[in-house]
Design an enzyme around this catalytic site. Structure first.
Site, PDB file in Angstrom:
ATOM      1  N   HIS A 150       6.418  -9.692  -1.353  1.00 39.23           N
ATOM      2  CA  HIS A 150       6.007  -8.292  -1.194  1.00 39.23           C
ATOM      3  C   HIS A 150       6.719  -7.421  -2.239  1.00 39.23           C
ATOM      4  O   HIS A 150       6.078  -6.595  -2.917  1.00 39.23           O
ATOM      5  CB  HIS A 150       6.357  -7.822   0.214  1.00 39.23           C
ATOM      6  CG  HIS A 150       6.232  -6.343   0.425  1.00 39.23           C
ATOM      7  ND1 HIS A 150       5.120  -5.771   1.002  1.00 39.23           N
ATOM      8  CD2 HIS A 150       7.078  -5.319   0.124  1.00 39.23           C
ATOM      9  CE1 HIS A 150       5.289  -4.452   1.048  1.00 39.23           C
ATOM     10  NE2 HIS A 150       6.468  -4.164   0.532  1.00 39.23           N
ATOM     11  N   GLU A 151       8.038  -7.590  -2.385  1.00 37.09           N
ATOM     12  CA  GLU A 151       8.784  -6.806  -3.364  1.00 37.09           C
ATOM     13  C   GLU A 151       8.337  -7.115  -4.787  1.00 37.09           C
ATOM     14  O   GLU A 151       8.278  -6.229  -5.654  1.00 37.09           O
ATOM     15  CB  GLU A 151      10.283  -7.062  -3.212  1.00 37.09           C
ATOM     16  CG  GLU A 151      10.863  -6.674  -1.863  1.00 37.09           C
ATOM     17  CD  GLU A 151      10.644  -5.207  -1.521  1.00 37.09           C
ATOM     18  OE1 GLU A 151      10.530  -4.396  -2.453  1.00 37.09           O
ATOM     19  OE2 GLU A 151      10.577  -4.879  -0.323  1.00 37.09           O
ATOM     20  N   GLU A 181       2.231   0.034  -0.342  1.00 39.97           N
ATOM     21  CA  GLU A 181       2.842  -0.971   0.534  1.00 39.97           C
ATOM     22  C   GLU A 181       1.798  -1.960   1.047  1.00 39.97           C
ATOM     23  O   GLU A 181       2.058  -3.155   1.142  1.00 39.97           O
ATOM     24  CB  GLU A 181       3.549  -0.291   1.703  1.00 39.97           C
ATOM     25  CG  GLU A 181       4.764   0.541   1.308  1.00 39.97           C
ATOM     26  CD  GLU A 181       5.861  -0.286   0.668  1.00 39.97           C
ATOM     27  OE1 GLU A 181       5.952  -1.499   0.960  1.00 39.97           O
ATOM     28  OE2 GLU A 181       6.632   0.282  -0.123  1.00 39.97           O
TER      29      GLU A 181
END
Length: 422
Positions: free
Chosen positions: A277-278, A357
């Site tokens: 995700h990062e 996000e």
């Protein structure tokens, strides 16, 4: 002065009652009927006690957040209307004939006043987190961080004040434009030095000790064409039970950071999803998009502050004890307007952040293909932070930079079903 102070206190009290009514009485945080019993329903992964605590803690924290926002504005308003800001400026002027030193002394007194009066509110926030076992930090450690916050903010803001008022005095009509132009390299510089200078003031950072996990994370980074050589962990377990991971810095100072609480409470597959995700943020250049968005809002904000300050001072300068825009005693008005415009821009900024996000979540799913790890990591994040899975609408709009846990789990499940059907 008494009339305006009385009005301010009255409206602040009414505002607090409205916020209390909305959060504690009107709004609900239950799960929509279609999602009851699914993996998005907190009843499936939280105990009855955890459900009660998450509702209590989240509601109290949200209430404290909303009533604290205008509290600092009120303090700044009191500084102006009582003449305290003007008196602070006179003290500073009597101390030195150099404007830079006068500015530093003036802002020290202003910071000390706001910090001292705000301390009970900050302490209440600390005690609430401590009571619900989110914070594990001792009072002495918390006070240390508060003191570091004070001096870091003081030093940075002193530089800003000196430059800002020099620009206002030299370019009264265009100061906002030149201030914005100077803010670009200043902001980039802060982002560059934050991982190596500012962050270590609060916590200890060191290379990830689990080398097998680090190899897996670096393999993911290589797959994503990310030039990463190290993953860092930080000893947040000394301060909190919450979980987190993030990317910080720019250029050669970019870092992928894992809280040790995340390492202790999540499985490797869940950590790899979070790392993917990062990495999604890095690949999709969300950091630079965020910088561009911040700079655009800063330009608009500084221009609006220029217009509003000029109008307010022309109409109410005598009431607020401000002689002109060049008057250092008017800095609390600048801070008030900056705070108000920042809050007003939060819905837009948070909407963009939530979109990013979600994009990073979907990137992580495509990279790892592990939907179950994603869902279980979201569930554990909710449990560890006692966060509401489905918060009230206004809380989401003004506070949430991420989709709600309900939304995140639902769209991960929908993607899983879509893949099965394909």
């Amino acid at each position: 002065m008494r009339k305006w102070l009385t009005r301010s206190i009255f409206f602040y009290f009414i505002y607090g009652l409205i916020v209390y009514w909305y959060l504690f009485i009107f709004s609900g945080s239950g799960i929509p009927a279609p999602y009851e019993g699914t993996s998005a329903d907190p009843k499936t992964f939280m105990s009855g006690r955890e459900l009660i605590l998450s509702q209590e803690y989240s509601t109290i924290r949200n209430f404290l957040y909303f009533v604290t926002i205008p509290f600092e504005w009120f303090l700044l308003f009191v500084c102006l209307i009582t003449g305290l800001s003007k008196k602070m400026k006179e003290w500073a002027s009597a101390t030195s004939r150099f404007f830079s030193l006068q500015s530093a002394i003036y802002f020290f007194w202003l910071s000390l006043f706001v910090t001292f009066v705000s301390f009970p509110v900050n302490w209440i926030g600390y005690k609430i987190s401590k009571t619900y076992q989110i914070t594990t930090q001792s009072f002495s450690s918390w006070m240390k961080d508060e003191i570091i916050d004070f001096w870091v903010n003081y030093l940075l803001m002193t530089v800003i004040i000196v430059v800002l008022y020099w620009l206002i005095k030299k370019f009264e009509k265009r100061w906002w434009l030149y201030a914005w132009l100077l803010s670009i390299p200043f902001s980039l510089f802060l982002m560059f030095v934050q991982p190596v200078i500012i962050d270590p003031l609060y916590n200890d950072f060191y290379p990830l000790q689990n080398k097998q996990l680090e190899e897996k994370i670096l393999a993911l980074a290589d797959k994503a064409d990310i030039p990463a050589n190290h993953v860092y962990e930080v000893n947040m377990s000394e301060k909190t039970n919450s979980l987190n991971a993030y990317v910080t810095g720019i250029g050669s100072n970019s870092r992928i950071v894992l809280w040790d609480t995340t390492l202790n409470q999540l499985d490797d597959d869940e950590i790899l999803f979070i790392m993917a995700h990062e990495m999604g943020h890095y690949v999709m250049k969300h950091i630079y998009i965020g910088i561009a968005g911040y700079l655009l809002l800063s330009l608009i904000g500084l221009y609006l502050i220029h217009l509003l300050m000029r109008k307010i001072i022309s109409r109410s300068g005598s009431l607020l004890r401000i002689s002109s825009m060049k008057d250092l005693a008017g800095f609390p008005l600048f801070l008030m307007l900056l705070g108000m415009l920042t809050v007003a821009s939060n819905p837009l900024a948070n909407t963009v952040a939530r979109y990013q996000e979600k994009s990073a979540d979907m990137y992580a799913i495509n990279m790892t293909g592990d939907h179950q790890a994603a869902i279980s990591s979201f569930q554990k994040l909710s449990k560890a932070g006692l966060s509401q899975v489905n918060p009230p609408s206004l809380v989401k709009i003004f506070r949430y930079t991420h989709p709600t846990m309900l939304e995140r789990i639902v769209y991960i499940e929908e993607d899983l079903e879509s893949n099965k059907n394909d």
